[in-house]
Every structure is written in structure tokens, then in C-alpha cells.
Design an enzyme around this catalytic site. Structure first.
Site, PDB file in Angstrom:
ATOM      1  N   SER A   1      27.885 -46.275  10.532  1.00  0.00           N
ATOM      2  CA  SER A   1      26.972 -46.160  11.749  1.00  0.00           C
ATOM      3  C   SER A   1      27.695 -47.115  13.004  1.00  0.00           C
ATOM      4  O   SER A   1      28.178 -48.205  12.435  1.00  0.00           O
ATOM      5  CB  SER A   1      25.497 -46.194  11.936  1.00  0.00           C
ATOM      6  OG  SER A   1      25.541 -47.856  11.813  1.00  0.00           O
TER       7      SER A   1
ATOM      8  N   SER B   1      26.295 -49.254  14.674  1.00  0.00           N
ATOM      9  CA  SER B   1      25.734 -50.394  14.585  1.00  0.00           C
ATOM     10  C   SER B   1      26.035 -51.179  13.487  1.00  0.00           C
ATOM     11  O   SER B   1      25.414 -52.247  13.392  1.00  0.00           O
ATOM     12  CB  SER B   1      24.056 -50.101  14.977  1.00  0.00           C
ATOM     13  OG  SER B   1      23.674 -49.318  13.957  1.00  0.00           O
ATOM     14  N   SER B   2      26.857 -50.781  12.513  1.00  0.00           N
ATOM     15  CA  SER B   2      27.137 -51.579  11.591  1.00  0.00           C
ATOM     16  C   SER B   2      28.088 -52.718  11.855  1.00  0.00           C
ATOM     17  O   SER B   2      28.942 -52.638  12.796  1.00  0.00           O
ATOM     18  CB  SER B   2      27.676 -50.848  10.298  1.00  0.00           C
ATOM     19  OG  SER B   2      29.072 -50.150  10.546  1.00  0.00           O
ATOM     20  N   ASN B   3      27.701 -53.808  10.808  1.00  0.00           N
ATOM     21  CA  ASN B   3      28.729 -54.851  11.182  1.00  0.00           C
ATOM     22  C   ASN B   3      30.269 -54.389  10.620  1.00  0.00           C
ATOM     23  O   ASN B   3      31.122 -55.120  11.511  1.00  0.00           O
ATOM     24  CB  ASN B   3      28.443 -55.976   9.915  1.00  0.00           C
ATOM     25  CG  ASN B   3      26.985 -56.590  10.252  1.00  0.00           C
ATOM     26  OD1 ASN B   3      26.505 -56.844  11.470  1.00  0.00           O
ATOM     27  ND2 ASN B   3      26.036 -56.674   9.291  1.00  0.00           N
TER      28      ASN B   3
ATOM     29  N   CYS C   1      31.907 -51.539  11.071  1.00  0.00           N
ATOM     30  CA  CYS C   1      32.537 -50.761  12.297  1.00  0.00           C
ATOM     31  C   CYS C   1      32.663 -51.821  13.380  1.00  0.00           C
ATOM     32  O   CYS C   1      33.694 -51.853  14.148  1.00  0.00           O
ATOM     33  CB  CYS C   1      31.489 -49.720  12.654  1.00  0.00           C
ATOM     34  SG  CYS C   1      31.571 -48.537  11.430  1.00  0.00           S
TER      35      CYS C   1
END
Ligand code: PLP
Length: 315
Positions: free
Chosen positions: A62, A64-66, A68
Site C-alpha cells: 500500500s 502508506s507502507s514504510n 513503499c
């Protein structure tokens, strides 16, 4: 951007539950894109990418992931096009997702059930355009990610040797289990005596534990080490996942507030704060006393700010 860092710091905490002494390893302070375990893994993925002369990236998660955020940041610094395949429905606007946008990654949304085929299509499309794309599994899973935490384990051994102490327990948040697999491999390769306890933030057993076991065996097989371990030796604790990924309660918020006020360390509700709370519950439940305990802060600094309002309300 730097791609190199010395060992992340380890220091003592004020927490003293059951007369245990608590230390924390600050992987959140790794000096690359707000740090965290995804930064530790990403450094090795980019080394591999450069060695293999790849010129573009496809990864999954996602926005909002660390994971990415960090991949998008390093890719932007190196001028490498970065494509992120994201499950639709998991993309609220967060500090991380705004950063991913800022770094110019190209996000493709798809239903969770179509992730595999969407990744394959993206890789094929890039190859047709003449690119040589590098694929990174979601969360930095795989032998390279595992290796990152074998390295972390060696940093811990270095600290113990320098200060003449021994940690009886290492606790940390377990998600995909790559972090835990690396720590367990480090312990096995050094034939050490201690407990490594992963507090799951979402996955349940037996699946969660099995993924770690598979990662450990894959890593050791690549090293041609024939060591193998029994499933029971993997301490993957699923008692504190609450309602699953992203869920938390007021005890988690209280824990975050305590650690913030007493030690000035930011924890978050999805990963580190939830696991710190779970660790304390586990210590009480198993009556662990008078031990030296190391908690690994796996990062996620931007997540801390997403929950600031919640924290204030809990005071
Ligand atoms: C991804 C993540 C984890 C989980 O790490 P795994 O190696 O997937 O188990 C823990 N903490 C933070 C802050 C993370 O971003």
C-alpha cells in the site's frame, strides 16, 4: 543519498517491568528515508539492483507502507523509475502515501485477488519498452531481506562484546516475518542461547510461523548450511493482534504515550507500539523477571504523526 550506515544505536530504557532491564535498538534511526527495518532491507536490494544492472523497479505494497516510502525515495534519488502495485481499498492518505506521491512513483491500484497478474503485466510491459526491471517483494520479503537482519544480529553481538553484557531476550514486531527470520538465522549461525520473540501485528499461527520457518530454511540452504530447526523453536506470538492489521486499543495508546514521555521515543499503533504493549503482556503472562531484554525498534517514524490526535485524546 547515503547507502551506507554504521550499526544502529542501542541504549537503555526507563522501563523496569518485573525487575527486567530494557534496552532498545534504534533501527528507526537508520539515516535513510526516516529509517526502519525497510531501510535496512532496501540498502541490500539496491546493491543487488546495481550489481545486476537493472534500470527500473516494480514492488508491491500500500502506498502508506514504510516499504513503499523508502523504495520510492531511494529510487527517486538514483533516478530509477519506480512502479508500485497497490491493493485497492488500502490507500488512505497518510504521511507515507504523500511522500510516495512526492517521490514520483507510479502507483497502479488493483484488487488484492489480481496482485500477482498485475505485477506480471507490469514487468512484461516494462520489458517490451526495453527496460530491465527489478522486482522487490512486498515488505522486502526474501533472502536479501533476511540477510539484512542477520547483519542486525551481528551488530547486536558487537554491542554485547563491547559492553560485556548478554541479552536474554530479543523482542520485535513481526509482520511478514522477514525480520524475525534474519534474527533467527543469526542466532542459529552463531549457536547462541537466547529467545527471539516476534510479536505478530496481524498474522496468525500456524501460517505466520510457517512463513518464518520457510524463510529461515531458504536462507540457510543458500548458504549450504544444513542446519534445520523445529517449528516450535520459532516464537511467533499471535496473542496481541487484536482485530488484525492496523487495529489497536487504548492500552496500545497508553504504552505509546509512556514511552514517548519517559524516553522520548516515537512508537506507532500498527507496528512498534502494538508490539511494545504485546511484549509487556507476554512478559507478565510468562512471569519473566530479572532478565536483560532488547526491543528492536523497527521504525515507521511517519506513522507516529498519523496518530498524534489519538495520542492526545488518550492523555
Ligand atoms: C514492515 C514493518 C515491520 C514488520 O517487519 P517484517 O520483516 O515484515 O516482519 C515491523 N515494523 C515496522 C515499522 C515495519 O514497517
Amino acid at each position: 543519498m547515503t547507502n551506507h550506515f554504521e550499526a544502529s544505536p542501542i541504549h537503555k530504557m526507563t522501563e523496569s517491568l518485573n525487575n527486567n532491564t530494557f534496552y532498545i535498538k534504534r533501527d528507526d534511526l537508520i539515516p535513510i528515508s526516516f529509517g526502519g527495518n525497510k531501510a535496512r532491507k532496501a540498502v541490500l536490494f539496491f546493491e543487488d539492483l546495481i550489481k545486476g544492472k537493472f534500470d527500473s523497479i516494480v514492488t508491491y505494497g500500500s502506498s502508506s507502507s514504510n516499504h513503499c516510502r523508502i523504495i520510492a525515495n531511494i529510487a527517486a534519488a538514483k533516478g530509477i523509475p519506480c512502479h508500485i502495485i497497490s491493493p485497492s481499498g488500502s490507500n488512505q492518505s497518510t504521511a507515507n502515501s504523500k511522500l510516495v506521491e512526492l517521490f514520483g512513483s507510479i502507483v497502479t491500484l488493483c484488487p488484492v485477488s489480481e496482485v500477482g497478474i498485475t505485477i506480471k503485466r507490469k514487468l512484461d510491459e516494462l520489458k517490451i519498452q526495453g527496460y530491465n526491471p527489478y522486482f522487490i517483494q512486498g515488505g522486502g520479503h526474501g533472502d536479501i531481506g533476511t540477510h539484512a537482519y542477520v547483519n542486525a544480529y551481528h551488530e547486536i553481538l558487537g554491542y554485547e562484546n563491547s559492553f560485556g553484557i548478554h541479552f536474554d531476550y530479543i523482542f520485535h514486531t513481526s509482520g511478514t516475518g522477514t525480520t524475525q527470520a534474519g534474527l533467527v538465522c543469526g542466532k542459529l549461525l552463531n549457536a547462541d542461547e537466547r529467545e527471539i520473540v516476534g510479536i505478530s501485528n496481524a498474522r496468525k499461527n500456524p501460517y505466520g510461523r510457517q512463513v518464518i520457518l520457510d524463510s529461515v530454511n531458504s536462507y540457510l540452504m543458500n548458504l549450504h548450511k544444513k542446519k534445520s530447526i523445529a517449528t516450535e523453536e520459532i516464537k511467533f506470538i499471535d496473542d496481541y493482534i487484536l482485530e488484525g492489521y492496523g487495529s489497536y486499543n487504548n492500552k496500545v495508546l497508553q504504552t505509546i504515550n509512556e514511552v514517548l514521555i519517559n524516553d522520548g521515543i516515537p512508537l506507532d499503533t500498527t507496528y512498534t507500539g502494538k508490539a511494545f504493549w504485546g511484549m509487556k503482556e507476554y512478559i507478565k503472562k510468562n512471569n519473566i523477571t530479572d532478565k536483560r531484554i532488547l526491543f528492536i525498534h523497527t521504525g515507521g517514524t511517519p506513522l507516529f504523526f498519523d496518530n498524534l490526535e489519538d495520542l492526545k485524546n488518550e492523555r
